[in-house]
Design a protein around this motif. Sequence first.
Motif, PDB file in Angstrom:
ATOM      1  N   ASP A  73       0.827  -1.203   0.000  1.00  0.00           N
ATOM      2  CA  ASP A  73       0.000   0.000   0.000  1.00  0.00           C
ATOM      3  C   ASP A  73       0.863   1.256   0.000  1.00  0.00           C
ATOM      4  O   ASP A  73       2.074   1.212  -0.250  1.00  0.00           O
ATOM      5  N   TYR A 115      -5.660   9.487   1.490  1.00  0.00           N
ATOM      6  CA  TYR A 115      -5.442   8.593   0.340  1.00  0.00           C
ATOM      7  C   TYR A 115      -4.713   9.298  -0.805  1.00  0.00           C
ATOM      8  O   TYR A 115      -5.001   9.068  -1.978  1.00  0.00           O
ATOM      9  N   ASN A 125      -1.361  10.158   3.896  1.00  0.00           N
ATOM     10  CA  ASN A 125      -1.976   8.837   3.878  1.00  0.00           C
ATOM     11  C   ASN A 125      -3.417   8.854   4.364  1.00  0.00           C
ATOM     12  O   ASN A 125      -4.254   8.070   3.904  1.00  0.00           O
ATOM     13  N   TYR A 172       2.091  -4.616   3.684  1.00  0.00           N
ATOM     14  CA  TYR A 172       1.333  -5.683   3.032  1.00  0.00           C
ATOM     15  C   TYR A 172       0.825  -6.643   4.093  1.00  0.00           C
ATOM     16  O   TYR A 172       1.322  -6.689   5.227  1.00  0.00           O
ATOM     17  N   GLN A 197       0.336  -1.034  -9.159  1.00  0.00           N
ATOM     18  CA  GLN A 197      -0.934  -0.414  -8.806  1.00  0.00           C
ATOM     19  C   GLN A 197      -1.197   0.808  -9.680  1.00  0.00           C
ATOM     20  O   GLN A 197      -0.299   1.604  -9.957  1.00  0.00           O
TER      21      GLN A 197
END
Length: 1022
Positions: A60, A967, A964, A65, A235
């Motif tokens: 992420d 997002y 964070n 993870y 991603q």
Amino acid sequence: MKNMTLKRFVALAALLLCNVSFLLAQGPVKVTGKVVDNMGEPMIGVSIQEKGTTNGVISDFDGNYNLSVKQGAVLVFSYIGYVMQEHQAVAGTLNVTLKEDTKALEEVVVVGYGVQKKSSVTGAISQVKAEDMQNRTITSAAQALQGKTAGVQLISTSSAPGSSPTIRVRGYSSNVSSDPLYVVDGVRTTDISGIDPNDIASMEVLKDAASAAIYGAEAGNGVILITTKKGKAGQGKITYDFQFSSQSIARIPELLNAEEYINYMCEGGMNRDDIMAIWDGKTDTDWVDVAFENSRMQKHNVAFTGGGDRGNYYLSLTYLDNNGIVVGDADHYTRMTATINSEYKIKDWLKVGTTNQIEKYNVRSVSSQNEYGSLFSGVMLMDPLTAPVYSADNLPQHMQNAMAHGKHLMQDENGNYYGVSNWYTGENYNPLIMRDNGITRNSGFNVNGSIYGEFTPFGGFTFTSRFGYRLSGTRSSSVSLPFYGNSTQSRDYVDISGTSSTTIYYQWENFANYMKTFNKAHTVTAMLGMSYQEQTYDYVNAGLSANGEHAVLQNNPLFYYLNYGSASATKSLGGEKTRTAKMSYFGRIGYDYKGRYMIQASLRADAADLSLLPASNRWGYFPAVSAGWTISEENFFEPIKNYVTSFKLRGSWGQNGSLAALSGYPYSTDMSSSGIYSFVTGNSYITGVSPLSLGNDELKWETSEQWNVGFDARFLRDRLTLGFDYFDKKTKDLLVTGTKPSLIIGGSTSPINAGNVSNKGVEFELGWRDNIKDFNYSIRANLATLKNEVTYLDPSLERVAGTNYHTYPISYFEKGYPVYYFRGYKFAGVDPVTGDPTFADVDGDGVVTENDRTYIGDAIPDFTYGITLTAAYKGLDLTVFGTGSYGNDIFHASYRPDYKESNKMKEVFYDNRWTVDNPNGTVPRSNANNMDKYITSDAMVYDGSYFKIKQIQLGYTLPKSWLNKVYIGNMRLYCSLDDFFTFTKYPGFDPESSSNATSGMGIDKGGYPTSKKVVFGINVEF
């Protein structure tokens, strides 16, 4: 018995417990952790997969993870550009640090029909990366090259919104055009102004003949390869870039104020009392303040990118709105661009893809670079005694008289009348009238793209079939409105005209690449292919010209269309369709021994259609060869490897062609009507014809032959890089018109191959990159010299004329001189008795005549250079970028002796001028004799050397811990000063001004100047 039973129960219980433990050992375990790079920074999008299965996750925003796998499973950590790692899965925490894969990250450059590792390149190729274009206020790809690579110069004929500079690679090779070939994702194009720099991954400049020869007949002036961005595995990402700029005029020439103007005019013979009787005694107009304003530019870019093991995608959309520095909205450019790139691996042996760049634009412009009507010349020539506007009840008498005679005085939005000078009556007048007396609009679209497939039947072999296309359409309209600028320039009625055109281009190319390594030492590469190109162009234009009344039914915007022509209007209509095509075969072969010895050869054969060359000469053959020796791979180099990491020598030779001067059947013998003749009695006549041109079946390509030697070196563990090249380029068989054969039977001569040009120079590229703990910094610099000379011209021609200023020839193409040098009189000083200018008697006949005109300068720099400084500390970063030239001249073409009442630049005509009280002045007196010679002498030639600080940018990247929660993966804020500082001796608006990119280089006829910008921007990544 009980003891036996108890023992059996205990044994059974133990067996059951062992089985449970075994079963539990086979169940899933949960593994968590964090993936970071070698700098300790979290890595987003790392693939963590249970080996041999499809079970996996992606790290992420923080590199974390979480994955459930079988006990004892192996986890595979992979990310493009990093060494793949495998780790045994254990319950709990497993943190991993990935290291860069130096082999995978080895820098590659794009070459014709393929890519090469930079360490294997044997030609002269320069690369401009995406980082050199990020967060700059450049609006076209061409601007990104200035100052970033050696041997590339930009010529600016205008800095107006929507304009794009002309690129020159290694000099000026032709008397017609020296434009390079542009190839975007494998598709040829003639214009790259519509490609947004945000969408470019890299730009390669193929400078030497060996690198460019694979493009044969189109590569004589260099090749610029543009690769747009593609998606990457991992991603998906969304990026948004916003930029806002406040623009203003960068440099302001110092002009005479009202008092100085009156003094100067009176010294030249005007009566002070007459001036004072008309002047209101207080008007002192600064026309720079009148004509220019602070304006705005904004740009939005959003991009979506992502991909997996079998495919990727890149989608972007950009909107640009640039309102120029001329007051109002008359210089306004808007553009919408989109990029759609995608590729997918359908089978292990078949990959398909598409690239597309789409542009839609609208532009309004003002007049510039024209002695008969440049708004910017109007700013410099309008007298300061005239007000910009007058109210209706305060019109000067001369304006009232003009109105009484039916002249149309233009008004502003408040009903005030634009001022008309009572003194200056030249072609350039009040810049507000010049802005509003016409409405010029241009719009259009461009679609540039390709569809391709790559077939790989076995290792090392790839066959590519690519269909490229370019569709474009343009529309332009011009409405000429009634106005009264002065007694020289006015119009009584409305005229309109318009043009619409469409270009359809396609190319189909098929080529195969093969690479094979033998015994881990010998690598052979080969490429073979063919290409077919075809282009059609058609246009239609029409016009309505006034004939005693408005050409349209009413002077009203609702009627500014061709459908509303008045009955008396003179109508015009034209149109044509043209087609050109070219067929080519090409191949390349290379050999590499352990990365130590390299050699490469190529050959291209091109065939032009009959619209360009006769059938007997339609084929051209363009060979090239290059070699390299990486000395640092030799054993004897080991003792100094710690200091000199890599050192490679390069050498190349090749031939390229040029199509620039070929069009419209130039070799043909044409006939034209030549009157009527009476060969029989009575009233019968026969129309006669005669040769219009003699024809030339021996016409052929222009060809450039170039030698190049150089080296690439890296020192001190790759912190210092140095590149050097020396080139010698000779272009022959230039097309020349106007030759004088010994015998002419009617008509005129057709173009012949009758000119040669030489370009020589050296190029340096230097870089330094290092860090001191958290402080990182770099320096990159480049410098290129150039010696240009015409080495041959058909003996029947002494010289070929280039650009005129009014009726005065300025530039010429002549043997023994640089391409289109300035030719004029040598100013020998001011006569201390009369104040008149004097000139050198070059031919020594005792009289100054036309024969005494000689070389007085040229626009070609002795050298060009650029420097980029970067520094970063934690989240802060700083970039400073500057570029310049030295040794080039500018011909200032503004002053006309037949309009002596115009305003003047103070430094040029006023300071230290000759007066009765200053008999030793270095500038002629006001209204002196022989000023027609003076304005075509070296007195009007200025040192055009300059240094511009193109960018000073300060940025700050917000900590990821702040982002964070919302997002956001990354966010950077920045501010910048672009084109803010210019250092030059040239007194005009802009030292980069040129009236055109060939014969008008360095001739300033009132060009649109560069604006300085205060920039604010943001980059966001989701």
